[in-house]
Design an enzyme around this catalytic site. Sequence first.
Site, PDB file in Angstrom:
ATOM      1  N   LYS A  15      -0.931   4.969   1.293  1.00 48.38           N
ATOM      2  CA  LYS A  15       0.423   4.984   0.741  1.00 48.38           C
ATOM      3  C   LYS A  15       1.231   3.716   1.074  1.00 48.38           C
ATOM      4  O   LYS A  15       0.987   2.691   0.472  1.00 48.38           O
ATOM      5  CB  LYS A  15       1.138   6.278   1.139  1.00 48.38           C
ATOM      6  CG  LYS A  15       0.466   7.510   0.480  1.00 48.38           C
ATOM      7  CD  LYS A  15       1.393   8.661   0.255  1.00 48.38           C
ATOM      8  CE  LYS A  15       0.811   9.652  -0.750  1.00 48.38           C
ATOM      9  NZ  LYS A  15       0.005  10.727  -0.185  1.00 48.38           N
ATOM     10  N   ASP A  40      -3.697  12.371  10.290  1.00 50.55           N
ATOM     11  CA  ASP A  40      -3.591  11.836   8.929  1.00 50.55           C
ATOM     12  C   ASP A  40      -2.152  11.352   8.752  1.00 50.55           C
ATOM     13  O   ASP A  40      -1.239  12.149   8.548  1.00 50.55           O
ATOM     14  CB  ASP A  40      -3.953  12.931   7.920  1.00 50.55           C
ATOM     15  CG  ASP A  40      -3.813  12.452   6.468  1.00 50.55           C
ATOM     16  OD1 ASP A  40      -3.175  11.399   6.243  1.00 50.55           O
ATOM     17  OD2 ASP A  40      -4.337  13.141   5.565  1.00 50.55           O
ATOM     18  N   PHE A  75      -2.471  18.724   3.340  1.00 49.78           N
ATOM     19  CA  PHE A  75      -3.048  18.007   2.202  1.00 49.78           C
ATOM     20  C   PHE A  75      -3.736  16.755   2.725  1.00 49.78           C
ATOM     21  O   PHE A  75      -3.109  15.941   3.407  1.00 49.78           O
ATOM     22  CB  PHE A  75      -1.987  17.612   1.176  1.00 49.78           C
ATOM     23  CG  PHE A  75      -2.581  16.886  -0.005  1.00 49.78           C
ATOM     24  CD1 PHE A  75      -3.211  17.588  -1.022  1.00 49.78           C
ATOM     25  CD2 PHE A  75      -2.543  15.498  -0.073  1.00 49.78           C
ATOM     26  CE1 PHE A  75      -3.788  16.921  -2.096  1.00 49.78           C
ATOM     27  CE2 PHE A  75      -3.122  14.824  -1.140  1.00 49.78           C
ATOM     28  CZ  PHE A  75      -3.736  15.538  -2.155  1.00 49.78           C
TER      29      PHE A  75
HETATM   30  C1  LIG Z   1      -1.353  11.259  -0.392  1.00 50.16           C
HETATM   31  C2  LIG Z   1      -2.073  11.815   0.771  1.00 50.16           C
HETATM   32  C3  LIG Z   1      -3.474  11.776   0.840  1.00 50.16           C
HETATM   33  C4  LIG Z   1      -4.336  11.274  -0.306  1.00 50.16           C
HETATM   34  O1  LIG Z   1      -4.116   9.932  -0.568  1.00 50.16           O
HETATM   35  P1  LIG Z   1      -4.547   9.336  -2.007  1.00 50.16           P
HETATM   36  O2  LIG Z   1      -4.258   7.871  -1.885  1.00 50.16           O
HETATM   37  O3  LIG Z   1      -3.736  10.045  -3.033  1.00 50.16           O
HETATM   38  O4  LIG Z   1      -5.990   9.599  -2.173  1.00 50.16           O
HETATM   39  C5  LIG Z   1      -4.090  12.245   1.990  1.00 50.16           C
HETATM   40  N1  LIG Z   1      -3.357  12.715   3.033  1.00 50.16           N
HETATM   41  C6  LIG Z   1      -2.019  12.764   3.007  1.00 50.16           C
HETATM   42  C7  LIG Z   1      -1.268  13.264   4.195  1.00 50.16           C
HETATM   43  C8  LIG Z   1      -1.328  12.333   1.870  1.00 50.16           C
HETATM   44  O5  LIG Z   1       0.009  12.409   1.824  1.00 50.16           O
END
Ligand SMILES: *Cc1c(COP(=O)(O)O)cnc(C)c1O
Length: 401
Positions: free
Chosen positions: A256, A224, A139
Amino acid sequence: MSDQSGLEQTYGERYAASLMNTFGAPKLVLTRGEGPYVWDADGRRYLDLLGGIAVNALGHGHPALVDAVTTQLSTLGHISNFFTSAPQVELAEALVRLLDADAPAKVFFTNSGTEANEAAFKLTRRTGRTRIVAAEGAFHGRTMGALALTAKAAYREPFEPLPGEVVFVPYGDAEALAAAVDDTTAAIVLEPIQGEAGVVVPPEGYLAAARRIADEHGALLWFDEIQSGMGRTGHWFAHQHPAIGGVTPDVVTLAKSLGGGFPIGALIGIGRAAELFEPGNHGTTFGGNPVACAAGLAVIGVIENAGLLERVAVLGQKIRDGLAADPRVVEVRGEGLLIGLDLVAESSAAVAAAAQDAGFIVNAPTPTRIRLAPAYVLTEDDVDSFLAAWPGILDAAGVTA
Ligand SMILES: *Cc1c(COP(=O)(O)O)cnc(C)c1O
């Protein structure tokens, strides 16, 4: 909403009438938070073991975060990127210091995770290559670019065609990765621990193999760390955790926990990736604003001064051990306070609902998996209360061994 008091019901109905239906019905109307706790509109208290999805590292209303944000807002709130401010420069320096890479690194600030990934996706195009290798189960966010890197068909298909030539390989399979990467690959993008998939930890050596494969083909290695970074695993970045990584990537994306609840994201380029953008290549109005950067500095300051990385590691182990003791739990995974477990049956939604009824907020990212990503300020007593309630929660959800 399970609780149907007047307030809960009124806001539930007003929500349905005034907000787009993208998230389904909200589970609660929350009114207040303190430390790892939140209260609903009926005044019921919950131990928040999701932490706003791995965001509220310092819990709710931490005085250092409140003070940093309010002081900065009353001093200088927003200036645009025609100008800079001390918090912006200091937060970039702090991130580079914590990254501790073996080459110089530079930062681009955004307002969210998906924007950080969007920026990183654009950065990879500056290599002159266009192919990306990503992982199944990944994701990376919801903008068109970040969605193009996200594997889940249900998220992608309503919005195709998506940009980019993106190939997906099974996560954790170094051979499949080696077979997919060639000299036209711009970047390999991986979560060091897959969060939304239900906390999937790669086999030891996987990230090191990814580093070797990227180097062989001149591709960028992009981690990421939006969910796994900023101390969540007991290390500043999951790729620094000896059991997971121990390799330096070329690109890191964060969000986050970075702002502890204040919206902020970051793209970090290391070595040649630090210099790929030229003036005009990318931009943002809000990204890197003084208030968000002050929040980031406060989060880092508290984690360092209160020794929270150690606490994250210790409490995470205690939670994993406690959860695994129940035979209705097949497997517990994760590092630090990023924890996922598999249940014997497709009962995660019922378990999350039973947990909420018992006063605990947990998350059901898949039909069989439960995820926890609580605040680093959680106490031993909080953990004990959850572990004591856990078998009863499974009973109430009707889970049998
Ligand atoms: C939450 C998340 C995203 C997206 O971040 P948002 O602030 O919701 O746009 C992208 N990559 C990972 C691994 C995530 O957990």
